[in-house]
Design a protein around this motif. Structure first.
Motif, PDB file in Angstrom:
ATOM      1  N   ASP A   1      55.319  62.467  41.537  1.00  0.00           N
ATOM      2  CA  ASP A   1      55.620  61.577  40.420  1.00  0.00           C
ATOM      3  C   ASP A   1      56.870  60.733  40.641  1.00  0.00           C
ATOM      4  O   ASP A   1      57.203  59.889  39.829  1.00  0.00           O
ATOM      5  N   VAL A   2      57.588  60.940  41.753  1.00  0.00           N
ATOM      6  CA  VAL A   2      58.770  60.166  42.102  1.00  0.00           C
ATOM      7  C   VAL A   2      58.608  59.699  43.540  1.00  0.00           C
ATOM      8  O   VAL A   2      58.441  60.504  44.443  1.00  0.00           O
ATOM      9  N   THR A   3      58.638  58.370  43.738  1.00  0.00           N
ATOM     10  CA  THR A   3      58.407  57.809  45.062  1.00  0.00           C
ATOM     11  C   THR A   3      59.571  56.924  45.465  1.00  0.00           C
ATOM     12  O   THR A   3      60.094  56.170  44.646  1.00  0.00           O
TER      13      THR A   3
ATOM     14  N   HIS B   1      58.403  60.244  31.220  1.00  0.00           N
ATOM     15  CA  HIS B   1      59.729  60.376  30.630  1.00  0.00           C
ATOM     16  C   HIS B   1      60.796  59.775  31.555  1.00  0.00           C
ATOM     17  O   HIS B   1      60.595  59.658  32.753  1.00  0.00           O
ATOM     18  N   GLU B   2      61.898  59.378  30.929  1.00  0.00           N
ATOM     19  CA  GLU B   2      63.007  58.812  31.693  1.00  0.00           C
ATOM     20  C   GLU B   2      63.602  59.878  32.611  1.00  0.00           C
ATOM     21  O   GLU B   2      63.686  61.054  32.243  1.00  0.00           O
ATOM     22  N   LEU B   3      64.013  59.468  33.801  1.00  0.00           N
ATOM     23  CA  LEU B   3      64.706  60.371  34.722  1.00  0.00           C
ATOM     24  C   LEU B   3      66.153  59.942  34.845  1.00  0.00           C
ATOM     25  O   LEU B   3      66.460  58.745  34.841  1.00  0.00           O
ATOM     26  N   GLU B   4      67.034  60.916  34.943  1.00  0.00           N
ATOM     27  CA  GLU B   4      68.439  60.631  35.204  1.00  0.00           C
ATOM     28  C   GLU B   4      68.786  61.211  36.563  1.00  0.00           C
ATOM     29  O   GLU B   4      68.657  62.410  36.788  1.00  0.00           O
ATOM     30  N   LEU B   5      69.211  60.343  37.465  1.00  0.00           N
ATOM     31  CA  LEU B   5      69.651  60.757  38.786  1.00  0.00           C
ATOM     32  C   LEU B   5      71.143  61.037  38.682  1.00  0.00           C
ATOM     33  O   LEU B   5      71.936  60.136  38.426  1.00  0.00           O
TER      34      LEU B   5
ATOM     35  N   ALA C   1      78.455  56.977  36.962  1.00  0.00           N
ATOM     36  CA  ALA C   1      78.255  58.420  36.776  1.00  0.00           C
ATOM     37  C   ALA C   1      76.830  58.866  37.085  1.00  0.00           C
ATOM     38  O   ALA C   1      76.619  59.961  37.602  1.00  0.00           O
ATOM     39  N   LYS C   2      75.846  58.016  36.767  1.00  0.00           N
ATOM     40  CA  LYS C   2      74.444  58.385  36.988  1.00  0.00           C
ATOM     41  C   LYS C   2      73.604  57.115  37.006  1.00  0.00           C
ATOM     42  O   LYS C   2      74.047  56.044  36.579  1.00  0.00           O
ATOM     43  N   PHE C   3      72.391  57.260  37.496  1.00  0.00           N
ATOM     44  CA  PHE C   3      71.414  56.173  37.444  1.00  0.00           C
ATOM     45  C   PHE C   3      70.241  56.640  36.603  1.00  0.00           C
ATOM     46  O   PHE C   3      69.770  57.763  36.757  1.00  0.00           O
ATOM     47  N   GLU C   4      69.758  55.781  35.709  1.00  0.00           N
ATOM     48  CA  GLU C   4      68.614  56.104  34.865  1.00  0.00           C
ATOM     49  C   GLU C   4      67.395  55.340  35.362  1.00  0.00           C
ATOM     50  O   GLU C   4      67.492  54.170  35.729  1.00  0.00           O
TER      51      GLU C   4
ATOM     52  N   THR D   1      69.637  64.892  43.105  1.00  0.00           N
ATOM     53  CA  THR D   1      69.343  65.859  42.045  1.00  0.00           C
ATOM     54  C   THR D   1      69.195  65.129  40.721  1.00  0.00           C
ATOM     55  O   THR D   1      70.061  64.337  40.341  1.00  0.00           O
ATOM     56  N   PHE D   2      68.106  65.416  40.026  1.00  0.00           N
ATOM     57  CA  PHE D   2      67.826  64.818  38.728  1.00  0.00           C
ATOM     58  C   PHE D   2      68.301  65.746  37.617  1.00  0.00           C
ATOM     59  O   PHE D   2      68.653  66.899  37.858  1.00  0.00           O
TER      60      PHE D   2
END
Length: 146
Positions: A25-27, A55-59, A89-92, A128-129
């Protein structure tokens, strides 16, 4: 291609296949890891991350056992044509969306590369998500542009 390069290529390909099998589900598309011309122990990593979940992912974090740090960065040019870079701090990644990481926007900066790391070698990076799900990439280091 000599025997060592062939083996490295096959292992890297197998690693990416395993990542895609586990993380269907993540490429990751178009990944590049380019050595810095100014800082020989530094690499900019760019790619597109596709989120095929609902759903939104936060890296939240990235690490490499071949470097001291992996940082999330943002770059832009101000009204006076000066480049600015600052930490993020993070990427969405929106549900069903994409996160484009490129050298003129958001990117990863890998610093403190191990001595002896050179163009043509592989650089492992584990992302890491928020749900603690890891995604590991093996990126071939590219020479700095001249």
């Amino acid at each position: 291609m000599d025997k060592n390069n062939t083996r490295t290529f096959l292992l890297a390909t197998l690693g990416l296949l395993l990542v895609r099998t586990v993380q269907a589900d993540v490429t990751v598309v178009g990944a590049r890891a380019e050595l810095s011309a100014k800082e020989p122990r530094q690499v900019e990593v760019t790619f597109e991350l596709r989120n095929d979940t609902s759903h939104e992912l936060e890296l939240l974090k990235a690490v490499s056992d071949r470097a001291e740090r992996v940082e999330f960065k943002q770059r832009s040019v101000d009204a006076e044509n000066r480049a600015r870079v600052w930490p993020v701090a993070k990427f969405e990644v929106p549900a069903g969306g994409r996160l484009k990481l490129h050298s003129n926007g958001r990117f990863f900066l890998v610093t403190g590369l191990d001595a002896g790391v050179a163009a043509g070698q592989m650089l492992p990076i584990t992302f890491t998500f928020e749900d603690e799900r890891p995604l590991t990439l093996q990126l071939r280091l590219e020479a700095a542009p001249r």
